[in-house]
Design an enzyme around this catalytic site. Sequence first.
Site: not given
Ligand code: 7PJ
Length: 259
Positions: A204, A238
């Site tokens: 990010k 994640r």
């Molecule tokens: C997240 C997500 C996060 C959860 C995305 C990216 C944006 N789901 N989906 N937490 N981020 N739970 O991966 O840059 O931080 S999409």
Amino acid sequence: MGILNLTPDSFSDGGHYLEVNAAVKRALQMLNEGAAIIDIGGESTRPGAQSLSENDEIERVVPVIRALREVSDAPISIDTSKAAVMKAAVAAGANLINDVRALQENQALETAANLKVPVCLMHMQGAPRSMQHDPQYHDVVKDVKNFLQQRVASCVDAGISREQIIIDPGFGFGKTLAHNLSLLKHLSEFTEIGLPVLVGISRKSMLGQITGAEVDQRVAAGLATTVLAYQAGARFFRVHDVKATLDALKVTEAVDRAK
Ligand code: 7PJ
């Protein structure tokens, strides 16, 4: 949790055989590297992203969930906010709902409760299109924590048991760098709620803001946050870079277990 991104920048029209195959191959590679869950998302929630229709989102994710389910029993998470996508994804074999809008969209709460799968509730301020335009908090840690506790209460009222809920402060979703850093520094306040905490910081922009590294050069920066989050009690990560994350977690856990 390994990220499988099916947004148009990576796969142009979901459902196409070659694209489904490439997605399944990538998922199997992450599982091979030690991912415990594959998180499949069709709607981009990047800052500035446009929304996607229900049908387009279903057509993008369902063929991949089906195809992955045919070759693997691994838990599949569906990254969506739409009730119809949740239903179609779980029918196709998804086991967990990951909602960056914390089940606040139309029918999402009722649908998730009926589907009886675990849910991950994430905090976001505003909407992806505009969330990075001057986000404001009274006290970011307290505000995000209050929001998540309220959403947990709504889930429990709707019939989702506490044992089925994961919480996530939502790094980068309507937050400045200072907000993101405060959330990470005080992450133990979230783990103290007593529900599993998921952290998504992989690649990010907050990592780029700190290091100056481009998006594909942020693995080391991300690992630093993984170790810090683990020590604050987070247990779901994640990430795009599964092998590197697992290595960092193995070392952290080994030290944790030492006398
Ligand atoms: C997240 C997500 C996060 C959860 C995305 C990216 C944006 N789901 N989906 N937490 N981020 N739970 O991966 O840059 O931080 S999409």
